[in-house]
Write a protein that holds these residues in place. Structure first.
Motif, short mmCIF file in Angstrom:
data_model
loop_
_atom_site.label_atom_id
_atom_site.label_comp_id
_atom_site.label_asym_id
_atom_site.label_seq_id
_atom_site.Cartn_x
_atom_site.Cartn_y
_atom_site.Cartn_z
N ARG A 39 1.00 -0.84 -0.03
CA ARG A 39 0.28 0.05 -0.25
C ARG A 39 0.71 1.28 -0.13
NH1 ARG A 39 -4.14 0.92 4.86
NH2 ARG A 39 -5.27 3.71 3.30
N ALA A 40 1.70 0.82 0.87
CA ALA A 40 2.87 2.56 0.90
C ALA A 40 3.19 2.74 -0.70
CB ALA A 40 3.60 2.55 2.17
N LEU A 41 3.99 1.68 -0.74
CA LEU A 41 4.79 1.52 -2.41
C LEU A 41 4.03 2.10 -3.09
CD1 LEU A 41 7.85 0.75 -3.20
CD2 LEU A 41 6.38 -1.73 -3.75
N THR A 42 2.57 1.62 -3.15
CA THR A 42 1.48 2.39 -4.52
C THR A 42 1.45 3.74 -4.44
OG1 THR A 42 -0.16 1.87 -3.26
CG2 THR A 42 0.56 -0.17 -4.91
N GLU A 43 1.29 3.62 -3.02
CA GLU A 43 1.36 5.44 -2.69
C GLU A 43 2.21 6.21 -3.45
OE1 GLU A 43 0.06 5.99 1.21
OE2 GLU A 43 -1.89 5.37 0.85
N ARG A 44 3.47 5.57 -3.25
CA ARG A 44 5.11 6.31 -3.61
C ARG A 44 4.69 6.76 -4.90
NH1 ARG A 44 10.04 7.71 -0.91
NH2 ARG A 44 8.71 7.53 0.80
N LEU A 45 4.77 5.89 -5.31
CA LEU A 45 4.54 5.67 -7.26
C LEU A 45 3.38 5.69 -7.60
CD1 LEU A 45 6.55 1.80 -7.45
CD2 LEU A 45 7.51 3.77 -7.38
N ALA A 46 2.34 6.29 -7.00
CA ALA A 46 1.54 6.77 -7.82
C ALA A 46 0.80 6.00 -8.73
CB ALA A 46 1.35 8.24 -8.32
N THR A 47 0.68 4.18 -8.47
CA THR A 47 0.47 3.29 -9.46
C THR A 47 -0.76 1.97 -8.20
OG1 THR A 47 1.03 2.31 -11.13
CG2 THR A 47 2.08 1.56 -8.86
N GLY A 48 -1.01 1.21 -9.38
CA GLY A 48 -1.82 0.12 -8.75
C GLY A 48 -1.26 -0.80 -8.37
N PRO A 49 -1.79 -1.47 -7.10
CA PRO A 49 -1.27 -2.66 -7.03
C PRO A 49 -0.73 -4.08 -8.18
CG PRO A 49 -3.08 -2.81 -6.04
CD PRO A 49 -3.14 -1.17 -6.51
N GLY A 50 -1.61 -3.79 -8.54
CA GLY A 50 -1.24 -4.55 -10.11
C GLY A 50 -0.41 -4.62 -10.63
N ALA A 51 0.23 -3.71 -11.00
CA ALA A 51 1.10 -2.78 -11.54
C ALA A 51 2.34 -2.96 -11.28
CB ALA A 51 1.29 -1.51 -11.45
N ILE A 52 2.37 -3.53 -9.78
CA ILE A 52 3.69 -3.84 -8.86
C ILE A 52 4.07 -4.70 -8.95
CG2 ILE A 52 4.77 -3.64 -6.48
CD1 ILE A 52 3.43 -0.70 -6.07
N TYR A 53 2.34 -5.87 -8.34
CA TYR A 53 2.75 -7.08 -8.36
C TYR A 53 3.07 -7.78 -10.05
CZ TYR A 53 0.57 -7.57 -3.85
OH TYR A 53 0.26 -8.07 -2.71
N TRP A 54 3.18 -7.00 -11.14
CA TRP A 54 3.30 -7.50 -12.22
C TRP A 54 5.02 -8.03 -12.29
CZ3 TRP A 54 1.35 -8.70 -17.14
CH2 TRP A 54 2.33 -8.67 -18.06
N HIS A 55 5.75 -7.09 -11.81
CA HIS A 55 7.18 -7.14 -11.49
C HIS A 55 7.62 -7.82 -9.58
CE1 HIS A 55 7.77 -3.71 -14.71
NE2 HIS A 55 7.04 -3.54 -14.19
N VAL A 56 6.78 -8.00 -8.79
CA VAL A 56 7.41 -8.25 -7.83
C VAL A 56 5.69 -9.32 -7.26
CG1 VAL A 56 8.44 -8.26 -5.94
CG2 VAL A 56 8.93 -6.22 -7.57
N ALA A 57 6.60 -9.92 -6.38
CA ALA A 57 5.04 -11.44 -6.06
C ALA A 57 5.17 -11.53 -4.95
CB ALA A 57 5.94 -12.86 -6.71
N ASN A 58 5.78 -10.45 -4.11
CA ASN A 58 5.41 -10.66 -2.55
C ASN A 58 6.89 -9.73 -1.75
OD1 ASN A 58 7.73 -12.46 -2.07
ND2 ASN A 58 6.04 -14.46 -2.75
#
Length: 241
Positions: A39-58
Motif C-alpha cells: 500500500r505504501a509502495l503504491t502511494e509512493r509510485l502513484a500506481t495500482g498494486p497490479g502494476a507492482i505485482y506484475w514485477h514483484v510477487a510478494n
C-alpha cells in the motif's frame, strides 16, 4: 478492450522493476521493514498494486531485491589504491559494505537473514565472489580459500552491523565524542585489579575512528591469512589508511 490492454501494458512497462526496488529502498530507509508495504509502495509510485505485482510477487521477493540492489551498488565502488592490488580491492569491498550498512539501517538484518535463509540467492554469492576472487589473487591455496573468504565476510558483516547498531542506539541527538568520553571515563574508574586491560585502553577507545578501526581489523585478518597460508608470509604490505 484491446486498446485498454495496450494502455495497461504501457503503464506496466513504464513502471520498471528497477523503479519499484528503488522506491522500496527509500521506504525501508525511512520506516524500516515494517514500513515497507504494498500500500505504501503504491502511494509512493502513484500506481495500482497490479502494476507492482506484475514485477514483484510478494514482500519477501521485494526485500531480497532491495538488499541485492544496495549490495550491488556497494560492491561496485572502485578502490582508491591500485586496481590490480587484491588487498586494496578487499578493503574497497569491505568499506563499501561498511558504508552501505551504516547508511541503510535495515540492511544488516536482511544480510544476516539472507546468508542463513537463502545462501543460494543472489546476495551471498555476490559478496563471496567479490571477496573470494581477491583471496585467490593474494595467493591463498584453493583448498583454504573458502575458510579464508568466510572469515573475512563474517568479520566485515559482523563489525559493520555492530557499528551501525551502535549508531542507531545513540540516535541523532547524541554527540558521539561526548558519549565516547563518558564511556572512557567510566572505564578509567573500574577496579584496577579486575579490569587492568580495560583501564589501560580507555584513552584509545575515546579517540578511535570507527572506519579506521574497521580497516585495521581487515588488515589483521589478512595478516593472519597471509601468515597461515602463504610461504614465509609473503604478501604486500597493507596500504596506508
Amino acid at each position: 478492450m484491446a486498446t485498454r490492454t495496450r494502455r495497461s501494458q504501457r503503464r506496466t512497462e513504464a513502471l520498471s522493476r528497477e523503479r519499484i526496488v528503488e522506491a522500496a529502498v527509500e521506504l525501508l530507509d525511512a520506516a524500516g521493514e515494517g514500513g515497507l508495504t504494498f500500500r505504501a509502495l503504491t502511494e509512493r509510485l502513484a500506481t495500482g498494486p497490479g502494476a507492482i505485482y506484475w514485477h514483484v510477487a510478494n514482500k519477501s521477493e521485494l526485500l531480497d531485491a532491495a538488499t541485492d540492489a544496495v549490495v550491488a551498488a556497494a560492491l561496485a565502488i572502485e578502490p582508491a589504491e591500485s586496481p590490480d592490488a587484491p588487498r586494496g580491492k578487499i578493503r574497497a569491498v569491505a568499506l563499501g559494505l561498511f558504508d552501505a550498512i551504516d547508511e541503510h539501517p535495515w540492511l544488516a538484518t536482511q544480510l544476516a537473514t539472507q546468508l542463513s535463509r537463502s545462501p543460494w540467492g543472489s546476495v551471498t554469492p555476490r559478496i563471496f565472489e567479490s571477496i573470494g576472487r581477491q583471496v585467490g589473487a593474494v595467493g591463498v591455496p584453493e583448498g583454504s580459500q573458502f575458510t579464508a573468504t568466510s572469515a573475512l565476510v563474517h568479520y566485515i558483516l559482523g563489525a559493520a552491523g555492530q557499528n551501525a547498531a551502535n549508531g542507531r542506539v545513540l540516535g541523532p541527538d547524541v554527540d558521539r565524542g561526548d558519549f565516547l568520553d563518558a564511556v572512557s571515563k567510566a572505564w578509567e574508574e573500574l577496579d584496577p585489579d579486575d579490569y587492568p586491560f580495560t583501564r589501560s585502553v580507555a584513552d584509545q577507545m575515546r579517540e578511535h575512528d570507527d572506519r579506521e578501526q574497521f580497516l585495521a581489523g581487515i588488515d589483521l585478518v589478512l595478516a593472519g591469512i597471509t601468515a597461515l597460508h602463504l610461504p614465509n608470509g609473503q604478501a604486500s604490505a597493507p596500504p596506508a589508511t
